[in-house]
Design a protein around this motif. Structure first.
Motif, PDB file in Angstrom:
ATOM      1  N   LEU A  13       0.827  -1.208   0.000  1.00 61.00           N
ATOM      2  CA  LEU A  13       0.000   0.000   0.000  1.00 61.00           C
ATOM      3  C   LEU A  13       0.863   1.261   0.000  1.00 61.00           C
ATOM      4  CD1 LEU A  13      -2.837  -1.119   2.423  1.00 61.00           C
ATOM      5  CD2 LEU A  13      -3.067  -0.637  -0.020  1.00 61.00           C
ATOM      6  N   ALA A  14       1.941   1.259   0.755  1.00 65.89           N
ATOM      7  CA  ALA A  14       2.842   2.415   0.782  1.00 65.89           C
ATOM      8  C   ALA A  14       3.486   2.627  -0.587  1.00 65.89           C
ATOM      9  CB  ALA A  14       3.907   2.229   1.858  1.00 65.89           C
ATOM     10  N   ALA A  15       3.769   1.537  -1.279  1.00 64.39           N
ATOM     11  CA  ALA A  15       4.329   1.637  -2.626  1.00 64.39           C
ATOM     12  C   ALA A  15       3.348   2.301  -3.583  1.00 64.39           C
ATOM     13  CB  ALA A  15       4.715   0.252  -3.145  1.00 64.39           C
ATOM     14  N   ARG A  16       2.072   2.249  -3.245  1.00 62.66           N
ATOM     15  CA  ARG A  16       1.031   2.884  -4.054  1.00 62.66           C
ATOM     16  C   ARG A  16       0.651   4.260  -3.489  1.00 62.66           C
ATOM     17  NH1 ARG A  16       0.791  -2.378  -4.428  1.00 62.66           N
ATOM     18  NH2 ARG A  16       0.113  -3.407  -6.339  1.00 62.66           N
ATOM     19  N   ALA A  17       1.597   4.858  -2.778  1.00 63.62           N
ATOM     20  CA  ALA A  17       1.488   6.219  -2.248  1.00 63.62           C
ATOM     21  C   ALA A  17       0.438   6.385  -1.158  1.00 63.62           C
ATOM     22  CB  ALA A  17       1.247   7.224  -3.372  1.00 63.62           C
ATOM     23  N   ARG A  18       0.098   5.300  -0.464  1.00 66.37           N
ATOM     24  CA  ARG A  18      -0.819   5.418   0.666  1.00 66.37           C
ATOM     25  C   ARG A  18      -0.033   5.828   1.902  1.00 66.37           C
ATOM     26  NH1 ARG A  18      -3.320   3.334  -3.159  1.00 66.37           N
ATOM     27  NH2 ARG A  18      -5.488   2.659  -3.068  1.00 66.37           N
ATOM     28  N   THR A  19      -0.568   6.758   2.656  1.00 66.25           N
ATOM     29  CA  THR A  19       0.068   7.175   3.911  1.00 66.25           C
ATOM     30  C   THR A  19      -0.318   6.187   5.009  1.00 66.25           C
ATOM     31  OG1 THR A  19      -1.805   8.515   4.632  1.00 66.25           O
ATOM     32  CG2 THR A  19      -0.136   9.613   3.246  1.00 66.25           C
ATOM     33  N   ARG A  20       0.312   6.312   6.150  1.00 65.54           N
ATOM     34  CA  ARG A  20      -0.036   5.451   7.282  1.00 65.54           C
ATOM     35  C   ARG A  20      -1.489   5.664   7.686  1.00 65.54           C
ATOM     36  NH1 ARG A  20       5.232   3.922  10.360  1.00 65.54           N
ATOM     37  NH2 ARG A  20       6.731   4.529   8.791  1.00 65.54           N
ATOM     38  N   GLU A  42      -8.119   2.276   5.375  1.00 69.52           N
ATOM     39  CA  GLU A  42      -8.444   1.271   4.357  1.00 69.52           C
ATOM     40  C   GLU A  42      -8.418  -0.146   4.904  1.00 69.52           C
ATOM     41  OE1 GLU A  42      -6.228   1.703   0.703  1.00 69.52           O
ATOM     42  OE2 GLU A  42      -6.348   3.878   0.854  1.00 69.52           O
ATOM     43  N   ALA A  43      -7.447  -0.428   5.756  1.00 68.37           N
ATOM     44  CA  ALA A  43      -7.276  -1.789   6.254  1.00 68.37           C
ATOM     45  C   ALA A  43      -7.947  -2.013   7.604  1.00 68.37           C
ATOM     46  CB  ALA A  43      -5.791  -2.122   6.357  1.00 68.37           C
ATOM     47  N   ASP A  44      -8.441  -0.941   8.222  1.00 68.05           N
ATOM     48  CA  ASP A  44      -9.069  -1.014   9.535  1.00 68.05           C
ATOM     49  C   ASP A  44      -8.147  -1.717  10.542  1.00 68.05           C
ATOM     50  OD1 ASP A  44     -11.084  -0.439  11.363  1.00 68.05           O
ATOM     51  OD2 ASP A  44     -12.041  -2.388  11.078  1.00 68.05           O
TER      52      ASP A  44
END
Length: 70
Positions: free
Chosen positions: A19-26, A32-34
């Motif tokens: 997810l981080a590789a897809r530019a998602r922040t923490r 998203e992942a709950d």
């Protein structure tokens, strides 16, 4: 680190790096992942250590290079 070494990353570590590789922040990953923020922080920390990386960006790079994530 040699590419032949394939650290055993668990499912959460792989998911967070992916997810981080897809530019998602923490914060994005938390929503998203709950999953609790401290678990995400731990997953990044252990993945970074297992990949012998200096930071999360380098861990992502190594995971992609080793074909652990795409």
């Amino acid at each position: 680190m040699k590419d032949e070494l394939r650290p055993e990353l668990d499912a959460l570590e792989l998911r967070c790096l992916s997810l981080a590789a897809r530019a998602r922040t923490r914060e994005d990953i938390t929503r998203e992942a709950d999953i609790a923020r401290d678990r995400i922080d731990d997953a990044f920390a252990t993945a970074t250590k297992k990949l012998q990386a200096g930071n999360v960006a380098e861990a992502i790079f190594r995971a992609v290079r080793m074909k652990l994530i795409s």
